[in-house]
Design a protein around this motif. Structure first.
Motif, PDB file in Angstrom:
ATOM      1  N   ARG A  84     -32.252 -10.050 -36.405  1.00 17.84           N
ATOM      2  CA  ARG A  84     -32.799  -9.711 -35.088  1.00 17.84           C
ATOM      3  C   ARG A  84     -32.375 -10.740 -34.030  1.00 17.84           C
ATOM      4  O   ARG A  84     -32.205 -10.391 -32.850  1.00 17.84           O
ATOM      5  N   GLU A  85     -32.182 -11.982 -34.417  1.00 19.53           N
ATOM      6  CA  GLU A  85     -31.643 -12.976 -33.486  1.00 19.53           C
ATOM      7  C   GLU A  85     -30.224 -12.600 -33.062  1.00 19.53           C
ATOM      8  O   GLU A  85     -29.849 -12.742 -31.891  1.00 19.53           O
ATOM      9  N   ALA A  86     -29.426 -12.133 -34.013  1.00 21.78           N
ATOM     10  CA  ALA A  86     -28.065 -11.719 -33.690  1.00 21.78           C
ATOM     11  C   ALA A  86     -28.068 -10.488 -32.791  1.00 21.78           C
ATOM     12  O   ALA A  86     -27.222 -10.353 -31.897  1.00 21.78           O
ATOM     13  N   ILE A  87     -29.016  -9.596 -33.025  1.00 19.79           N
ATOM     14  CA  ILE A  87     -29.127  -8.409 -32.171  1.00 19.79           C
ATOM     15  C   ILE A  87     -29.490  -8.826 -30.748  1.00 19.79           C
ATOM     16  O   ILE A  87     -28.963  -8.281 -29.760  1.00 19.79           O
ATOM     17  N   ALA A  88     -30.370  -9.825 -30.619  1.00 19.60           N
ATOM     18  CA  ALA A  88     -30.715 -10.331 -29.293  1.00 19.60           C
ATOM     19  C   ALA A  88     -29.488 -10.907 -28.587  1.00 19.60           C
ATOM     20  O   ALA A  88     -29.343 -10.781 -27.363  1.00 19.60           O
ATOM     21  N   ALA A  89     -28.587 -11.518 -29.364  1.00 24.36           N
ATOM     22  CA  ALA A  89     -27.353 -12.048 -28.775  1.00 24.36           C
ATOM     23  C   ALA A  89     -26.461 -10.922 -28.276  1.00 24.36           C
ATOM     24  O   ALA A  89     -25.780 -11.064 -27.249  1.00 24.36           O
ATOM     25  N   LEU A  90     -26.446  -9.794 -28.985  1.00 24.36           N
ATOM     26  CA  LEU A  90     -25.698  -8.631 -28.504  1.00 24.36           C
ATOM     27  C   LEU A  90     -26.272  -8.147 -27.166  1.00 24.36           C
ATOM     28  O   LEU A  90     -25.533  -7.834 -26.229  1.00 24.36           O
ATOM     29  N   ARG A  91     -27.609  -8.088 -27.098  1.00 21.87           N
ATOM     30  CA  ARG A  91     -28.245  -7.658 -25.851  1.00 21.87           C
ATOM     31  C   ARG A  91     -27.905  -8.635 -24.718  1.00 21.87           C
ATOM     32  O   ARG A  91     -27.593  -8.222 -23.592  1.00 21.87           O
ATOM     33  N   ALA A  92     -27.948  -9.930 -25.023  1.00 21.29           N
ATOM     34  CA  ALA A  92     -27.645 -10.933 -23.997  1.00 21.29           C
ATOM     35  C   ALA A  92     -26.201 -10.853 -23.528  1.00 21.29           C
ATOM     36  O   ALA A  92     -25.880 -11.270 -22.412  1.00 21.29           O
ATOM     37  N   SER A  93     -25.332 -10.295 -24.390  1.00 17.26           N
ATOM     38  CA  SER A  93     -23.921 -10.166 -24.023  1.00 17.26           C
ATOM     39  C   SER A  93     -23.639  -8.879 -23.264  1.00 17.26           C
ATOM     40  O   SER A  93     -22.484  -8.597 -22.938  1.00 17.26           O
ATOM     41  N   GLY A  94     -24.675  -8.087 -23.009  1.00 15.28           N
ATOM     42  CA  GLY A  94     -24.482  -6.895 -22.187  1.00 15.28           C
ATOM     43  C   GLY A  94     -24.619  -5.581 -22.897  1.00 15.28           C
ATOM     44  O   GLY A  94     -24.449  -4.517 -22.273  1.00 15.28           O
ATOM     45  N   ALA A  95     -24.921  -5.591 -24.207  1.00 12.09           N
ATOM     46  CA  ALA A  95     -25.104  -4.336 -24.929  1.00 12.09           C
ATOM     47  C   ALA A  95     -26.483  -3.753 -24.622  1.00 12.09           C
ATOM     48  O   ALA A  95     -27.442  -4.480 -24.350  1.00 12.09           O
ATOM     49  N   GLU A  96     -26.573  -2.428 -24.672  1.00 12.10           N
ATOM     50  CA  GLU A  96     -27.854  -1.732 -24.546  1.00 12.10           C
ATOM     51  C   GLU A  96     -28.394  -1.508 -25.958  1.00 12.10           C
ATOM     52  O   GLU A  96     -27.749  -0.873 -26.773  1.00 12.10           O
ATOM     53  N   VAL A  97     -29.564  -2.038 -26.239  1.00 11.26           N
ATOM     54  CA  VAL A  97     -30.106  -2.045 -27.598  1.00 11.26           C
ATOM     55  C   VAL A  97     -31.385  -1.216 -27.651  1.00 11.26           C
ATOM     56  O   VAL A  97     -32.274  -1.374 -26.804  1.00 11.26           O
ATOM     57  N   ALA A  98     -31.478  -0.336 -28.662  1.00  9.89           N
ATOM     58  CA  ALA A  98     -32.688   0.469 -28.862  1.00  9.89           C
ATOM     59  C   ALA A  98     -32.913   0.661 -30.349  1.00  9.89           C
ATOM     60  O   ALA A  98     -31.955   0.741 -31.131  1.00  9.89           O
ATOM     61  N   GLU A  99     -34.173   0.724 -30.760  1.00 11.41           N
ATOM     62  CA  GLU A  99     -34.479   0.963 -32.167  1.00 11.41           C
ATOM     63  C   GLU A  99     -34.501   2.457 -32.439  1.00 11.41           C
ATOM     64  O   GLU A  99     -34.982   3.244 -31.619  1.00 11.41           O
ATOM     65  N   VAL A 100     -33.947   2.851 -33.612  1.00 13.55           N
ATOM     66  CA  VAL A 100     -33.933   4.258 -34.012  1.00 13.55           C
ATOM     67  C   VAL A 100     -34.466   4.359 -35.434  1.00 13.55           C
ATOM     68  O   VAL A 100     -34.509   3.376 -36.176  1.00 13.55           O
ATOM     69  N   SER A 101     -34.846   5.562 -35.816  1.00 11.33           N
ATOM     70  CA  SER A 101     -35.339   5.817 -37.170  1.00 11.33           C
ATOM     71  C   SER A 101     -34.524   6.928 -37.807  1.00 11.33           C
ATOM     72  O   SER A 101     -34.307   7.976 -37.199  1.00 11.33           O
ATOM     73  N   ILE A 102     -34.059   6.664 -39.033  1.00 10.95           N
ATOM     74  CA  ILE A 102     -33.374   7.678 -39.841  1.00 10.95           C
ATOM     75  C   ILE A 102     -34.023   7.636 -41.228  1.00 10.95           C
ATOM     76  O   ILE A 102     -33.572   6.916 -42.126  1.00 10.95           O
ATOM     77  N   PRO A 103     -35.093   8.392 -41.440  1.00  9.49           N
ATOM     78  CA  PRO A 103     -35.776   8.333 -42.738  1.00  9.49           C
ATOM     79  C   PRO A 103     -34.875   8.649 -43.924  1.00  9.49           C
ATOM     80  O   PRO A 103     -35.099   8.140 -45.031  1.00  9.49           O
ATOM     81  N   GLN A 104     -33.829   9.464 -43.701  1.00 11.39           N
ATOM     82  CA  GLN A 104     -32.924   9.820 -44.801  1.00 11.39           C
ATOM     83  C   GLN A 104     -32.194   8.610 -45.360  1.00 11.39           C
ATOM     84  O   GLN A 104     -31.656   8.670 -46.468  1.00 11.39           O
ATOM     85  N   HIS A 105     -32.154   7.510 -44.593  1.00  6.49           N
ATOM     86  CA  HIS A 105     -31.492   6.289 -45.088  1.00  6.49           C
ATOM     87  C   HIS A 105     -32.095   5.838 -46.408  1.00  6.49           C
ATOM     88  O   HIS A 105     -31.380   5.327 -47.285  1.00  6.49           O
ATOM     89  N   TYR A 106     -33.397   6.032 -46.570  1.00  7.69           N
ATOM     90  CA  TYR A 106     -34.052   5.650 -47.817  1.00  7.69           C
ATOM     91  C   TYR A 106     -33.565   6.481 -48.997  1.00  7.69           C
ATOM     92  O   TYR A 106     -33.655   6.040 -50.155  1.00  7.69           O
ATOM     93  N   ASP A 107     -33.083   7.694 -48.734  1.00  6.85           N
ATOM     94  CA  ASP A 107     -32.585   8.549 -49.810  1.00  6.85           C
ATOM     95  C   ASP A 107     -31.111   8.282 -50.131  1.00  6.85           C
ATOM     96  O   ASP A 107     -30.601   8.779 -51.141  1.00  6.85           O
ATOM     97  N   GLY A 108     -30.443   7.506 -49.278  1.00  5.89           N
ATOM     98  CA  GLY A 108     -29.026   7.225 -49.509  1.00  5.89           C
ATOM     99  C   GLY A 108     -28.738   6.668 -50.892  1.00  5.89           C
ATOM    100  O   GLY A 108     -27.824   7.160 -51.580  1.00  5.89           O
ATOM    101  N   PRO A 109     -29.490   5.652 -51.376  1.00  8.99           N
ATOM    102  CA  PRO A 109     -29.220   5.133 -52.721  1.00  8.99           C
ATOM    103  C   PRO A 109     -29.420   6.174 -53.823  1.00  8.99           C
ATOM    104  O   PRO A 109     -28.722   6.140 -54.844  1.00  8.99           O
ATOM    105  N   HIS A 110     -30.361   7.093 -53.640  1.00 10.55           N
ATOM    106  CA  HIS A 110     -30.581   8.118 -54.658  1.00 10.55           C
ATOM    107  C   HIS A 110     -29.412   9.117 -54.692  1.00 10.55           C
ATOM    108  O   HIS A 110     -28.953   9.524 -55.765  1.00 10.55           O
ATOM    109  N   ILE A 111     -28.937   9.489 -53.507  1.00 13.32           N
ATOM    110  CA  ILE A 111     -27.774  10.386 -53.447  1.00 13.32           C
ATOM    111  C   ILE A 111     -26.552   9.684 -54.035  1.00 13.32           C
ATOM    112  O   ILE A 111     -25.776  10.274 -54.797  1.00 13.32           O
ATOM    113  N   TRP A 112     -26.390   8.405 -53.689  1.00  9.58           N
ATOM    114  CA  TRP A 112     -25.280   7.606 -54.227  1.00  9.58           C
ATOM    115  C   TRP A 112     -25.318   7.574 -55.750  1.00  9.58           C
ATOM    116  O   TRP A 112     -24.300   7.784 -56.415  1.00  9.58           O
TER     117      TRP A 112
END
Length: 509
Positions: free
Chosen positions: A303-331
């Motif tokens: 999260r500190e590194a993400i803050a550095a991205l924001r400080a460098s001019g990036a637009e940062v927003a949190e998102v949710s992808i619940p399917q990410h939790y199923d990725g290891p099972h599909i794998w």
């Protein structure tokens, strides 16, 4: 090698194994019918086989002494380069590259970390090796890796564990652990790795270097031993973002031997350097943090590194992808049966794939399975046993369902990437683990080899490019942040990684 006509007894034995009831008369009839097809095999014996080009002279090199190999990261050392008469300046001019030991270099032993392949010497160069040599690079040797690449840690290599240069009692990560350790130790500025579940990104994260798993199909795997056709990736592991861009520029692009590269779309990766992140839309993946096994301090560093991205001019927003939790099972549903059928039962390279088949490699694998399977690591044996059990019990239906579900997972990521340029999360939820003792239990041996892939393996399933970069240390051990982008948009990841590279005091804490 000549294929002889089977005897009646052999036909009856095969029939019994596959559940076919034949009489002796039936077997004699089938034996007669087999004469015609086997004439084609006799003709195949007479036809010359095309081989991948070998573009540079070389001697076989040598296995380094332990004193010259303190992290056990080299399997073999060489010095292969184009002769002066044929050499031209290229992006890799003067650069030494280590090659993961699942990738063929003609005339140089290949073991893929396994007793099963000990003594094998390929007679072809993989496409990526040829491209490196033609771009002015030299092949410094073969980087040690895990036993048939079935480990995300670094303790299953047949010649002993690969050690982390930041702390030799800790894992370098796997399966491309030797590649990461050699770059981290300063032996080479760049190396080739392979990734089917995180095997470029895990060791890069734990050793504090840059590791890019490209989009599936961008970099040809011709001449490299696979695990599962639909999830095999080769990519760069380097000391800097610029070195990563250089190596990717050379190895990426369509290869006529590899049908996976048909849709490959390359970019000007060197031009991406210096682009900055101003205006880039960055999605912070909520499900990439706070896994049950996560170290909260790793989450904090990211999260500190993400803050550095924001400080460098990036637009940062949190998102949710619940399917990410199923990725290891599909794998898991894809890799277990896929690997058992293709890599183990089919002697390394499977069949029905439009690509190059190194026949000498296949023969070496068949011999190894027939004579040394007891010497394989517990991770290899587990995949064989469980993959075969699942195949017998479910007849491939779960593998098929997992293959279908991969498209749903890919679509979930694509939906976020339609509105954002990249996603970010921790590469591995915790820092490098200690190498287990030689007398540890099988349960500990396997668990420590496979317990770190929650964020990495989903992107082998979906095929998205994923780039890990070092963002500091905890307790002397590196922490990695992973950037994930749109298919064939590695340039955006390179832009963002370079903006983070070397930033601020928080990187040193």
């Amino acid at each position: 090698m000549t294929v002889s006509l089977p005897t009646v007894d052999q036909i009856l034995n095969i029939a019994g194994d596959v559940g076919l009831a034949l009489s002796d008369e039936d077997a004699r009839s089938f034996r007669s019918l087999m004469r015609g097809p086997l004439e084609s095999y006799a003709r195949l014996d007479q036809l010359p086989e095309p081989r991948l080009p070998v573009c540079a002279p070389r001697d076989p090199g040598y296995r380094p002494d332990p004193a010259d190999n303190p992290y056990n990261a080299w399997y073999w050392k060489t010095d292969i380069r184009m002769p002066r008469s044929g050499r031209r300046k290229g992006l890799l001019d003067g650069k030494a590259v280590a090659i993961k030991d699942n990738i063929c270099v003609a005339g140089v032993p290949l073991m893929n970390g396994s007793a099963l392949l000990e003594g094998f010497v390929p007679d072809v160069d993989a496409t990526v090796v040829t491209r490196i040599l033609e771009a002015g690079g030299s092949i410094a040797g073969k980087a040690a890796c895990e036993d048939l690449c079935f480990s995300g840690a670094s303790h299953t290599n047949a010649y002993g564990p690969i050690r982390n240069p930041h702390s030799p009692t800790h894992s370098a990560g796997g399966s491309s652990g030797g590649s990461a350790a050699l770059v981290a130790a300063g032996d080479v500025p760049m190396a080739m790795g392979g990734d089917q579940g995180g095997s470029i990104r895990t060791p890069s994260s734990w050793c504090g270097i840059y590791g890019l798993k490209p989009t599936w199909g961008l970099v040809p795997t011709t001449g490299a031993m696979p695990i599962s056709y639909s999830m095999d990736h080769l990519g760069p592991m380097c000391a800097s973002v610029e070195e990563t861009a250089r190596l990717l520029s050379v190895i990426a692009g369509h290869d006529g031997w590899d049908s996976r590269t048909i849709p490959a779309k390359t970019q000007n990766y060197m031009k991406a350097l210096g682009g900055g992140v101003k205006g880039l839309k960055v999605a912070v993946l909520r499900e990439g943090f706070a896994h049950p096994e996560s170290d909260p301090d790793v989450d904090r560093k990211v999260r500190e590194a993400i803050a550095a991205l924001r400080a460098s001019g990036a637009e940062v927003a949190e998102v949710s992808i619940p399917q990410h939790y199923d990725g290891p099972h599909i794998w898991t549903g894809i890799i277990l049966e896929g690997a058992a059928e293709m890599m183990i039962k089919a002697n390394g390279f499977g069949n029905n794939v439009q690509g190059y088949y190194p026949t000498g490699f296949i023969s070496a694998m068949a011999k190894g399975y027939a004579t040394r399977l007891d010497d394989a690591s517990a991770t290899v044996q587990l995949v064989l046993l469980l993959g075969e059990y699942l195949h017998r019990q479910t007849h491939g239906t779960y593998h098929a369902k997992a293959q279908n579900l991969r498209w749903s997972l890919r679509a979930a990521y694509d939906a976020v990437l339609a509105d954002h340029d990249l996603m970010v999360m921790p590469t591995i939820p915790f820092t490098a683990t200690e190498i287990p003792p030689a007398d540890c239990s099988r349960e500990d041996y396997v668990t420590l080899a496979l317990n770190m892939q929650a964020n990495t393996c989903p992107f082998d399933v979906s095929g998205h490019p994923a780039f890990t970069l070092p963002i500091g240390k905890l307790g002397g051990l590196p922490v990695g942040m992973m950037l994930v982008g749109r298919h064939f948009d590695e340039s955006t990841l390179i832009r963002a990684a370079e903006a983070i590279e070397g930033q601020g005091d928080w990187m040193k804490r």
